[in-house]
Write a protein that holds these residues in place. Structure first.
Motif, PDB file in Angstrom:
ATOM      1  N   GLY A  80      44.699  42.269  32.638  1.00  0.00           N
ATOM      2  CA  GLY A  80      44.205  42.732  33.925  1.00  0.00           C
ATOM      3  C   GLY A  80      42.690  42.688  33.911  1.00  0.00           C
ATOM      4  N   LEU A  81      42.122  41.934  34.819  1.00  0.00           N
ATOM      5  CA  LEU A  81      40.676  41.732  34.874  1.00  0.00           C
ATOM      6  C   LEU A  81      40.098  42.532  36.032  1.00  0.00           C
ATOM      7  N   GLY A  82      39.447  43.650  35.719  1.00  0.00           N
ATOM      8  CA  GLY A  82      38.831  44.478  36.752  1.00  0.00           C
ATOM      9  C   GLY A  82      37.349  44.198  36.842  1.00  0.00           C
ATOM     10  N   LEU A  83      36.923  43.555  37.914  1.00  0.00           N
ATOM     11  CA  LEU A  83      35.535  43.159  38.079  1.00  0.00           C
ATOM     12  C   LEU A  83      34.824  44.065  39.072  1.00  0.00           C
ATOM     13  N   CYS A  84      33.622  44.441  38.731  1.00  0.00           N
ATOM     14  CA  CYS A  84      32.792  45.220  39.648  1.00  0.00           C
ATOM     15  C   CYS A  84      32.217  44.281  40.703  1.00  0.00           C
ATOM     16  N   VAL A  85      32.159  44.735  41.936  1.00  0.00           N
ATOM     17  CA  VAL A  85      31.599  43.957  43.039  1.00  0.00           C
ATOM     18  C   VAL A  85      30.171  44.432  43.284  1.00  0.00           C
ATOM     19  N   PHE A  86      29.224  43.505  43.166  1.00  0.00           N
ATOM     20  CA  PHE A  86      27.815  43.828  43.370  1.00  0.00           C
ATOM     21  C   PHE A  86      27.299  43.145  44.632  1.00  0.00           C
ATOM     22  N   ALA A  87      26.591  43.894  45.464  1.00  0.00           N
ATOM     23  CA  ALA A  87      25.886  43.352  46.631  1.00  0.00           C
ATOM     24  C   ALA A  87      24.423  43.753  46.491  1.00  0.00           C
ATOM     25  N   ASP A  88      23.547  42.765  46.481  1.00  0.00           N
ATOM     26  CA  ASP A  88      22.114  43.028  46.263  1.00  0.00           C
ATOM     27  C   ASP A  88      21.886  43.830  44.986  1.00  0.00           C
ATOM     28  N   GLY A  89      22.701  43.545  43.969  1.00  0.00           N
ATOM     29  CA  GLY A  89      22.546  44.196  42.671  1.00  0.00           C
ATOM     30  C   GLY A  89      23.152  45.572  42.564  1.00  0.00           C
ATOM     31  N   GLN A  90      23.720  46.085  43.665  1.00  0.00           N
ATOM     32  CA  GLN A  90      24.294  47.428  43.658  1.00  0.00           C
ATOM     33  C   GLN A  90      25.818  47.355  43.652  1.00  0.00           C
ATOM     34  N   PRO A  91      26.492  48.167  42.818  1.00  0.00           N
ATOM     35  CA  PRO A  91      27.956  48.172  42.805  1.00  0.00           C
ATOM     36  C   PRO A  91      28.510  48.811  44.069  1.00  0.00           C
ATOM     37  N   ILE A  92      29.474  48.125  44.702  1.00  0.00           N
ATOM     38  CA  ILE A  92      30.038  48.631  45.961  1.00  0.00           C
ATOM     39  C   ILE A  92      31.556  48.802  45.898  1.00  0.00           C
ATOM     40  N   GLY A  93      32.181  48.398  44.797  1.00  0.00           N
ATOM     41  CA  GLY A  93      33.627  48.515  44.680  1.00  0.00           C
ATOM     42  C   GLY A  93      34.118  47.703  43.502  1.00  0.00           C
ATOM     43  N   MET A  94      35.441  47.540  43.439  1.00  0.00           N
ATOM     44  CA  MET A  94      36.031  46.770  42.351  1.00  0.00           C
ATOM     45  C   MET A  94      37.180  45.919  42.862  1.00  0.00           C
ATOM     46  N   VAL A  95      37.390  44.784  42.204  1.00  0.00           N
ATOM     47  CA  VAL A  95      38.535  43.923  42.483  1.00  0.00           C
ATOM     48  C   VAL A  95      39.246  43.663  41.160  1.00  0.00           C
ATOM     49  N   SER A  96      40.526  43.369  41.244  1.00  0.00           N
ATOM     50  CA  SER A  96      41.306  43.181  40.021  1.00  0.00           C
ATOM     51  C   SER A  96      42.217  41.972  40.148  1.00  0.00           C
TER      52      SER A  96
END
Length: 213
Positions: A80-96
């Motif tokens: 299971g690959l849980g990746l952090c979602v970054f927008a403009d360098g800031q974490p905004i959520g996660m996808v898996s």
């Protein structure tokens, strides 16, 4: 370096506005705080995860435990690959992105969440496209599956816009309540035929053995 031992830390997916990658310890704490601040309104329950129960710290700990658990339980046969979602360098959520016996079955599952301030901006669709690019164009998946509550209209809309088709229903228990979700499936053929924005994937070759390939 940790990335030499665990090469998935070198994997990165970049879309027009987002970067998806494994978070470091500080970034994991930051994205956990995003979840703690709210993933949906208290009047809504679009996920099996009880995101409105407990304190903000309780919800943050759910994210941290889940992330650590995925990494600790990773095998080439079930990952299971849980990746952090970054927008403009800031974490905004996660996808898996997850799979079982992927080398043989060639199917993946996807899931995601975004903090409330970042919803309704197209980030969810963009992040899903990034995941699907990794799955279909690099891992050579034959299908991607997801499950969505029937009244979760935003997630339903994202899936259908990307070409997912009905694949039955599933029933789950949340306390004493039975919840019905639509199972949706996107095939490799539909992905290839669709007109979707491009995403760039780097660091993949080093990770192939981790995915059983």
């Amino acid at each position: 370096m940790l990335s030499d031992i665990w090469p998935v830390y070198q994997l990165q997916v970049a879309t027009n506005r987002l970067v998806l990658r494994l978070p470091n310890e500080q970034e994991l704490a930051e994205v956990a705080e995003v979840a703690g601040a709210g993933v949906h309104h208290a009047s809504e329950r679009p996920f099996l995860t009880p995101w409105t129960e407990g304190s903000a710290q309780d919800r943050a700990r759910v994210v941290v435990r889940g992330h650590w658990g995925q990494l600790a339980g990773w095998t080439a046969e079930r990952w299971g690959l849980g990746l952090c979602v970054f927008a403009d360098g800031q974490p905004i959520g996660m996808v898996s992105l997850g799979a079982r016996d992927f080398r043989v079955v060639r199917e993946v599952t996807t899931s995601s969440w975004l903090g409330l301030p970042y919803q309704g901006k197209g980030f969810g669709t963009e992040a899903r496209i990034g995941l699907l690019t990794l799955a279909f164009d690099f891992l050579a998946a034959e299908a991607a599956r997801t499950e969505v509550f029937q009244d979760n209209h935003s997630s339903q809309g994202v899936s259908r816009k990307l070409g997912y088709e009905p694949d039955g229903i599933s029933r789950d228990a949340r306390g004493d309540e039975v919840l019905v979700s639509d199972r949706l499936r996107l095939t490799r053929q539909k992905w290839i035929q669709s007109d979707h924005p491009r995403a760039e994937v780097t660091g993949y070759e080093l990770c192939r053995p981790c995915f059983g390939l």
